[in-house]
Design an enzyme around this catalytic site. Structure first.
Site, mmCIF file in Angstrom:
data_model
loop_
_atom_site.group_PDB
_atom_site.id
_atom_site.type_symbol
_atom_site.label_atom_id
_atom_site.label_comp_id
_atom_site.label_asym_id
_atom_site.label_seq_id
_atom_site.Cartn_x
_atom_site.Cartn_y
_atom_site.Cartn_z
ATOM 1 N N LYS A 180 0.868 -1.182 0.000
ATOM 2 C CA LYS A 180 0.000 0.000 0.000
ATOM 3 C C LYS A 180 0.906 1.234 0.000
ATOM 4 O O LYS A 180 2.004 1.209 0.597
ATOM 5 C CB LYS A 180 -0.885 -0.052 1.245
ATOM 6 C CG LYS A 180 -1.919 1.064 1.364
ATOM 7 C CD LYS A 180 -2.829 0.825 2.576
ATOM 8 C CE LYS A 180 -3.858 1.913 2.778
ATOM 9 N NZ LYS A 180 -4.761 1.629 3.921
ATOM 10 N N SER B 19 -9.854 -0.802 7.148
ATOM 11 C CA SER B 19 -9.331 -0.625 5.789
ATOM 12 C C SER B 19 -8.607 -1.811 5.185
ATOM 13 O O SER B 19 -8.250 -1.760 4.008
ATOM 14 C CB SER B 19 -8.400 0.584 5.739
ATOM 15 O OG SER B 19 -9.162 1.746 5.638
ATOM 16 N N SER C 144 -9.747 1.702 2.957
ATOM 17 C CA SER C 144 -8.862 2.481 2.132
ATOM 18 C C SER C 144 -7.820 1.644 1.384
ATOM 19 O O SER C 144 -7.213 2.141 0.442
ATOM 20 C CB SER C 144 -8.120 3.522 2.993
ATOM 21 O OG SER C 144 -7.291 2.889 3.945
HETATM 22 N N1 GLN Z 1 -13.109 3.868 6.581
HETATM 23 C C1 GLN Z 1 -12.481 4.280 7.795
HETATM 24 C C2 GLN Z 1 -12.086 5.725 7.708
HETATM 25 O O1 GLN Z 1 -12.394 6.311 6.743
HETATM 26 C C3 GLN Z 1 -11.299 3.412 8.084
HETATM 27 C C4 GLN Z 1 -10.075 3.814 7.365
HETATM 28 C C5 GLN Z 1 -8.902 2.948 7.696
HETATM 29 O O2 GLN Z 1 -9.032 1.894 8.300
HETATM 30 N N2 GLN Z 1 -7.731 3.422 7.313
HETATM 31 O O3 GLN Z 1 -11.492 6.273 8.574
#
Ligand code: GLN
Length: 490
Positions: free
Chosen positions: A81, A180, A156
């Site tokens: 990532k 994410s 994400s």
């Molecule tokens: N969807 C969650 C957020 O927007 C989790 C994001 C993540 O785990 N990096 O914060």
């Protein structure tokens, strides 16, 4: 059957390498060819350095030729990532703010992968600074779900999940602050695991919310996830939150647990309104599977769940507002060309460099930390966090793990439903409590519903990744829902 090496699980590739039936170079070439063939449609990679990738492959082959193979991941590609540092490679967090930045050092997870012989490659698309649940907040690229290219891969870590699902790389790393890794894994039909907070070092991973962030594996099988988790886990003098507890051999432990009559908790708060009936029905079949193994299925209650999303969006944004203060146009990243004095450099560089969602979170996080609101919001959110953790730990007196949905919905359409901000925040309801409590959890594919991947989540006791992997592996052995053979992108 998969026709290219890049589409095979890591354990199969390891066997082919061991038996001399392929080489690391052939595997790396197969990944590159597959990216060139299908990633124009998927958009998982922000980029990759083919020369560096093939050089690592040749080194792995040379090690093998002299009998100095480093272990089961030696010669196996692992893509990263774009918030995980790899020395001399770009790192942007999918943000204009970091365009052109090159990592001066390896993250600890990257170093550990190199020490295991893995071929560390590629920069995978993500929501900007890992803020989002659809990968649509990337400043650079839209990623499409390989199972249905009109849909979001989740986020994400959408690039990581899509890359594994589309057979572009056998393994990838993602990060999980509020879901994410698990949610995109669920939406793309691959395995994704968020380890216990502290199991994996955060050194060299761009911080979003430091008390919640954890890196973890995305893979096509549970055994592959176990191999990758083992390689990246463990103490790190460079991260005081990385735990010193010994790292079990997760992959070798899988078979030993087979058929254990686990006590499985099903929290009724995770099946409330808002859950797509198709997802609920998929989870019912998984419950029936564990019952058929002789597991005791217990209804349990986690009453503080209702407050988890609210608490998360206070704590995560507060930490983000502090972590992202370093992007000031002076020390890091984008500097506005229009700025004429120091204050302007700071204000304009941030205004130009950050996207809307990142700005929204910095504003919210700054607000909840101001002296007038600190007690009303931040301190109360921390108290809720304690209640959430207490709920889990109480329930774990009676059960070995919890079985829940990952996401209340199947993958959403790109551009339409997926860009409704509030709906996305609420969509994290089943993953966020796990981060707030610092627990391990795994997302496991369980077939498809309406032609889209379905998945379930197992949530475990602190540092009990081994039980989750074993239970997930039992399910996977009995079904073949994992993405061994992803349909080519349409
Ligand atoms: N969807 C969650 C957020 O927007 C989790 C994001 C993540 O785990 N990096 O914060």
């Amino acid at each position: 059957m998969p026709d290219s090496l890049s589409q095979k699980p890591a354990t199969e590739l390891a066997a082919l390498l061991r038996n001399g039936q392929t080489s690391a170079r052939e595997i790396a070439q197969s990944c590159i060819e597959r990216v060139n063939a299908v990633d124009g449609t998927i958009g998982a990679f922000l980029g990759f350095d083919a020369g560096d990738f093939l050089k690592q492959a040749d080194e792995a082959d040379a090690r093998r030729a002299t009998g100095k193979t480093l272990g089961p991941l030696d010669g196996i590609p692992v893509a990263l990532k774009d918030n995980i540092s790899a020395k001399d490679q770009p790192l942007t967090c999918a943000s204009k703010m970091l365009k052109g930045y090159v990592s001066p050092y390896d993250a600890t997870v990257t170093r550990k992968l190199r020490e295991a012989g893995a071929l560390v490659w590629g920069r995978l698309n993500m929501d900007e600074f890992a803020m989002g649940a659809s990968t649509e907040n990337s400043a650079f690229l839209k990623t499409h779900n390989p199972r249905d290219v009109t849909r979001s891969p989740g986020g994400s870590s959408g690039g990581s999940a899509a890359a594994v699902a589309a057979g572009l790389t056998p393994l990838a790393l993602g990060t999980d602050t509020g879901g994410s890794i698990r949610q995109p894994a669920a939406w793309c039909g691959v395995v994704g695991m968020k380890p216990t907070y502290g199991r994996v070092s955060r050194y060299g991973i761009a911080a979003f919310a430091s008390s919640l962030d954890q890196a973890g594996p995305l893979a096509r099988t549970v055994a592959d996830a176990a191999l990758l988790l083992h390689a990246i886990s463990g103490a790190d003098p460079r991260d005081g939150t990385a735990l010193a507890n010994p790292v079990p051999d997760y992959a070798n432990g899988l078979a030993g647990h087979r058929g254990k009559p686990w006590r499985v908790g099903v929290p009724h708060e995770f099946f409330a309104t808002g859950l797509d009936p198709a997802v609920a029905a998929a989870i019912e079949t998984v419950i029936a599977f564990y019952r058929s193994l002789g597991c005791e299925i217990k209804q349990v209650s986690l009453p503080a769940t209702a407050h988890a999303v609210a608490a998360y969006y206070i704590i995560a944004t507060a930490e983000a507002s502090s972590n992202l203060a370093r992007y000031d146009g002076i020390r890091y990243g984008h500097r506005s060309a229009a700025a004429s004095d120091a204050v302007d450099i700071y204000a304009l560089s941030r205004a130009e460099g950050f996207g809307d969602e990142v700005k929204r979170r910095i504003i919210l996080g700054t607000y909840v930390l101001t002296s007038g609101y600190y007690d009303a919001y931040y301190v109360r959110a921390q108290k809720v966090r304690t209640l959430i953790r207490d709920d889990f730990l109480r329930v774990f007196n009676d059960v070995d793990f919890l079985l829940t949905p990952v996401s209340p919905t199947l993958p959403l359409k790109l551009g339409g439903e997926a860009d409704n901000v509030l709906a996305q925040y609420l969509g994290d309801i089943y993953t966020i409590p796990v981060n707030l409590a610092g627990l391990p959890a795994i997302s496991v594919p369980c077939g498809s519903t309406r032609g889209l991947p379905a998945a379930f989540q197992l949530i475990g006791k602190p540092l009990d990744e081994a039980t989750l992997l074993a239970a997930a592996h039992s399910f996977e052995e009995a079904h073949s829902c994992t993405a061994h053979d992803p349909a080519d992108a349409k």
